[in-house]
Write an enzyme that holds these catalytic residues in place. Sequence first.
Site, PDB file in Angstrom:
ATOM      1  N   GLY A  51      53.840  39.082  39.178  1.00  0.00           N
ATOM      2  CA  GLY A  51      53.993  39.875  40.391  1.00  0.00           C
ATOM      3  C   GLY A  51      52.878  39.716  41.401  1.00  0.00           C
ATOM      4  O   GLY A  51      52.868  40.417  42.408  1.00  0.00           O
ATOM      5  N   GLN A  52      51.920  38.817  41.148  1.00  0.00           N
ATOM      6  CA  GLN A  52      50.849  38.643  42.135  1.00  0.00           C
ATOM      7  C   GLN A  52      51.390  37.902  43.355  1.00  0.00           C
ATOM      8  O   GLN A  52      52.004  36.833  43.226  1.00  0.00           O
ATOM      9  CB  GLN A  52      49.666  37.868  41.528  1.00  0.00           C
ATOM     10  N   ASN A 105      47.530  42.348  38.736  1.00  0.00           N
ATOM     11  CA  ASN A 105      48.552  41.333  38.522  1.00  0.00           C
ATOM     12  C   ASN A 105      47.883  39.965  38.595  1.00  0.00           C
ATOM     13  O   ASN A 105      47.101  39.711  39.518  1.00  0.00           O
ATOM     14  CB  ASN A 105      49.652  41.443  39.585  1.00  0.00           C
ATOM     15  N   ASP A 146      47.413  50.471  50.372  1.00  0.00           N
ATOM     16  CA  ASP A 146      48.461  49.455  50.319  1.00  0.00           C
ATOM     17  C   ASP A 146      49.500  49.779  51.402  1.00  0.00           C
ATOM     18  O   ASP A 146      49.920  50.921  51.565  1.00  0.00           O
ATOM     19  CB  ASP A 146      49.118  49.444  48.935  1.00  0.00           C
ATOM     20  N   HIS A 149      42.654  41.674  43.377  1.00  0.00           N
ATOM     21  CA  HIS A 149      42.747  43.065  43.839  1.00  0.00           C
ATOM     22  C   HIS A 149      43.194  43.941  42.683  1.00  0.00           C
ATOM     23  O   HIS A 149      44.046  43.561  41.891  1.00  0.00           O
ATOM     24  CB  HIS A 149      43.698  43.214  45.027  1.00  0.00           C
ATOM     25  N   LEU A 150      42.590  45.104  42.649  1.00  0.00           N
ATOM     26  CA  LEU A 150      42.906  46.104  41.638  1.00  0.00           C
ATOM     27  C   LEU A 150      43.767  47.177  42.302  1.00  0.00           C
ATOM     28  O   LEU A 150      43.353  47.778  43.301  1.00  0.00           O
ATOM     29  CB  LEU A 150      41.600  46.704  41.111  1.00  0.00           C
ATOM     30  N   HIS A 151      44.992  47.364  41.783  1.00  0.00           N
ATOM     31  CA  HIS A 151      45.851  48.434  42.291  1.00  0.00           C
ATOM     32  C   HIS A 151      45.406  49.753  41.663  1.00  0.00           C
ATOM     33  O   HIS A 151      45.302  49.847  40.429  1.00  0.00           O
ATOM     34  CB  HIS A 151      47.312  48.200  41.888  1.00  0.00           C
TER      35      HIS A 151
HETATM   36  P1  AMP Z   1      50.188  41.857  44.302  1.00  0.00           P
HETATM   37  O1  AMP Z   1      51.691  41.778  44.440  1.00  0.00           O
HETATM   38  O2  AMP Z   1      49.699  42.384  43.013  1.00  0.00           O
HETATM   39  O3  AMP Z   1      49.549  40.539  44.710  1.00  0.00           O
HETATM   40  O4  AMP Z   1      49.725  42.937  45.382  1.00  0.00           O
HETATM   41  C1  AMP Z   1      49.588  42.649  46.734  1.00  0.00           C
HETATM   42  C2  AMP Z   1      49.697  43.944  47.463  1.00  0.00           C
HETATM   43  O5  AMP Z   1      49.234  43.745  48.795  1.00  0.00           O
HETATM   44  C3  AMP Z   1      51.116  44.494  47.565  1.00  0.00           C
HETATM   45  O6  AMP Z   1      51.190  45.760  46.910  1.00  0.00           O
HETATM   46  C4  AMP Z   1      51.358  44.597  49.059  1.00  0.00           C
HETATM   47  O7  AMP Z   1      52.094  45.734  49.421  1.00  0.00           O
HETATM   48  C5  AMP Z   1      49.937  44.633  49.608  1.00  0.00           C
HETATM   49  N1  AMP Z   1      49.816  44.189  50.970  1.00  0.00           N
HETATM   50  C6  AMP Z   1      50.358  43.091  51.528  1.00  0.00           C
HETATM   51  N2  AMP Z   1      50.035  43.017  52.831  1.00  0.00           N
HETATM   52  C7  AMP Z   1      49.235  44.079  53.096  1.00  0.00           C
HETATM   53  C8  AMP Z   1      48.578  44.575  54.258  1.00  0.00           C
HETATM   54  N3  AMP Z   1      48.668  43.944  55.422  1.00  0.00           N
HETATM   55  N4  AMP Z   1      47.848  45.715  54.167  1.00  0.00           N
HETATM   56  C9  AMP Z   1      47.764  46.380  52.978  1.00  0.00           C
HETATM   57  N5  AMP Z   1      48.361  45.963  51.839  1.00  0.00           N
HETATM   58  C10 AMP Z   1      49.090  44.835  51.905  1.00  0.00           C
END
Ligand code: AMP
Length: 115
Positions: A94-95, A88, A32, A101-103
């Site tokens: 928070g998405q 999310n 991330d 995507h799985l954090h």
């Molecule tokens: P969510 O908020 O659950 O949709 O998570 C999206 C995630 O994508 C966030 O934690 C961001 O920091 C991450 N993110 C956004 N842009 C990028 C990128 N260019 N490379 C890697 N992660 C990213």
Amino acid sequence: MSSANCLFCTFVSRDIEPDVVGETEHSLAFRDVNAQAPTHVLVVPKRHVANAGELAEASAEELQDLVLLARSVAEDEGLVGDYRLVFNTGAGAGQSVFHAHLHLLGGRAMKWPPG
Ligand code: AMP
């Protein structure tokens, strides 16, 4: 399978190269860009779906693959069973990227409930 104007689809196609830490036939894992823990990895399906529920509906095998890749990366990162996995779903939760995507978060103490 890919969707126009989807950031994570450009990672899967490698038109943009993320910081990859793992890959299978169905899933890609990368760091991330805005890490919230010493280890913060996103594991995404190569198939474009909006969220985890849609992935489960589309393919139980691909959902399983996603979770197993997250576990494998956690082991590679030395997290030894202490890590958090988060999906999310929806802007209100928070998405911000609407490709499932799985954090994977680890490497520090985790609080509950999350904010
Ligand atoms: P969510 O908020 O659950 O949709 O998570 C999206 C995630 O994508 C966030 O934690 C961001 O920091 C991450 N993110 C956004 N842009 C990028 C990128 N260019 N490379 C890697 N992660 C990213």
